[in-house]
Design a protein around this motif. Structure first.
Motif, PDB file in Angstrom:
ATOM      1  N   VAL A 128       0.925  -1.252   0.011  1.00 43.26           N
ATOM      2  CA  VAL A 128       0.013   0.065  -0.046  1.00 43.26           C
ATOM      3  C   VAL A 128       0.751   1.399   0.079  1.00 43.26           C
ATOM      4  O   VAL A 128       0.719   2.302  -0.800  1.00 43.26           O
ATOM      5  N   CYS A 129       1.822   1.434   0.713  1.00 40.67           N
ATOM      6  CA  CYS A 129       2.880   2.566   1.183  1.00 40.67           C
ATOM      7  C   CYS A 129       3.952   2.175   0.159  1.00 40.67           C
ATOM      8  O   CYS A 129       4.770   3.343   0.435  1.00 40.67           O
ATOM      9  N   MET A 130       4.364   1.128  -0.368  1.00 43.40           N
ATOM     10  CA  MET A 130       5.445   0.781  -0.944  1.00 43.40           C
ATOM     11  C   MET A 130       6.647   0.925  -0.074  1.00 43.40           C
ATOM     12  O   MET A 130       7.776   1.646  -0.546  1.00 43.40           O
ATOM     13  N   PRO A 138       3.807  -4.338  11.928  1.00 39.15           N
ATOM     14  CA  PRO A 138       3.077  -3.344  11.249  1.00 39.15           C
ATOM     15  C   PRO A 138       3.775  -2.400  10.467  1.00 39.15           C
ATOM     16  O   PRO A 138       4.843  -2.001  10.909  1.00 39.15           O
ATOM     17  N   CYS A 139       3.279  -2.059   9.217  1.00 40.93           N
ATOM     18  CA  CYS A 139       3.790  -0.926   8.475  1.00 40.93           C
ATOM     19  C   CYS A 139       3.986   0.200   9.223  1.00 40.93           C
ATOM     20  O   CYS A 139       2.851   0.573  10.079  1.00 40.93           O
ATOM     21  N   GLU A 140       5.022   0.951   9.242  1.00 36.75           N
ATOM     22  CA  GLU A 140       5.117   2.427  10.025  1.00 36.75           C
ATOM     23  C   GLU A 140       4.181   3.250   9.749  1.00 36.75           C
ATOM     24  O   GLU A 140       4.032   4.274  10.283  1.00 36.75           O
ATOM     25  N   CYS A 141       3.542   2.983   8.622  1.00 42.44           N
ATOM     26  CA  CYS A 141       2.833   4.358   7.851  1.00 42.44           C
ATOM     27  C   CYS A 141       1.384   3.941   8.197  1.00 42.44           C
ATOM     28  O   CYS A 141       0.819   4.577   8.809  1.00 42.44           O
ATOM     29  N   CYS A 142       0.870   2.723   7.419  1.00 48.01           N
ATOM     30  CA  CYS A 142      -0.343   2.377   7.578  1.00 48.01           C
ATOM     31  C   CYS A 142      -0.660   1.310   8.502  1.00 48.01           C
ATOM     32  O   CYS A 142      -2.026   1.162   8.922  1.00 48.01           O
ATOM     33  N   GLN A 143       0.055   0.776   9.388  1.00 49.28           N
ATOM     34  CA  GLN A 143      -0.064  -0.203  10.185  1.00 49.28           C
ATOM     35  C   GLN A 143      -0.570  -1.541  10.006  1.00 49.28           C
ATOM     36  O   GLN A 143      -0.710  -2.478  10.751  1.00 49.28           O
TER      37      GLN A 143
HETATM   38 ZN   LIG Z   1       1.722   0.619   4.790  1.00 48.01          ZN
END
Ligand SMILES: [Zn+2]
Ligand SMILES: [Zn+2]
Length: 154
Positions: A128-130, A138-143
């Protein structure tokens, strides 16, 4: 001071000074270590009946080369995937790291794997965030959870 005296002092210093070559080893070096991950505590349990306490103290993970050399991993964030993802403990790895004059421990810079004899890059990715990262979670941006990738290295 006569030259004989000077020569004597120089000779004495040389006798107690570090071995030749130690100078070059007194700073960190970059190395790549190919091998499999073992828990050194558990290996010593098997060989010498060391009483393990990995559940409370954590595993002492190390890279074991085919030649039998053992390089423990410093328990730092860049090394976390070996603790967190069993795939890193099941594959033959190429560990790119720094090694220091103070001991055999590796500061992991990155892990690669050997799959069918081919070197592969390992990471986790949020598509999603590339964003690429080095450990699960969890992704540091979107979790959203990041996904493991293993891709042929160029
Ligand atoms: Zn993300
Ligand atoms: Zn262990």
């Amino acid at each position: 001071m006569g030259s004989n005296r000077r020569q004597f002092i120089f000779g004495s210093l040389a006798a107690v000074s570090p071995l030749p070559g130690l100078q070059a080893k007194s700073s960190p070096r970059n190395i790549s270590v190919r091998g499999n991950i073992i828990c050194l505590t558990e290996e010593l349990t098997r060989l010498y009946e060391v009483v393990p306490d990995c559940d409370d103290r954590g595993h002492l993970y190390a890279v074991r080369t085919a030649a039998g050399e053992t390089y423990p991993l410093l328990p730092i964030d860049s090394a976390a995937a070996v603790w967190m993802d069993e795939r890193y403990r099941q594959r033959e790895l190429n560990v790119v790291a720094r090694i220091f004059p103070q001991g055999p421990h590796l500061e992991v810079i990155k892990y690669q794997s050997f799959k069918d004899g081919q070197l592969h890059d390992l990471d986790y990715f949020c598509d999603v965030c590339m964003i690429s990262t080095h450990k699960p979670g969890p992704c540091e941006c979107c979790q959203d959870p990041v996904v493991f990738r293993e891709r042929p290295a160029n």
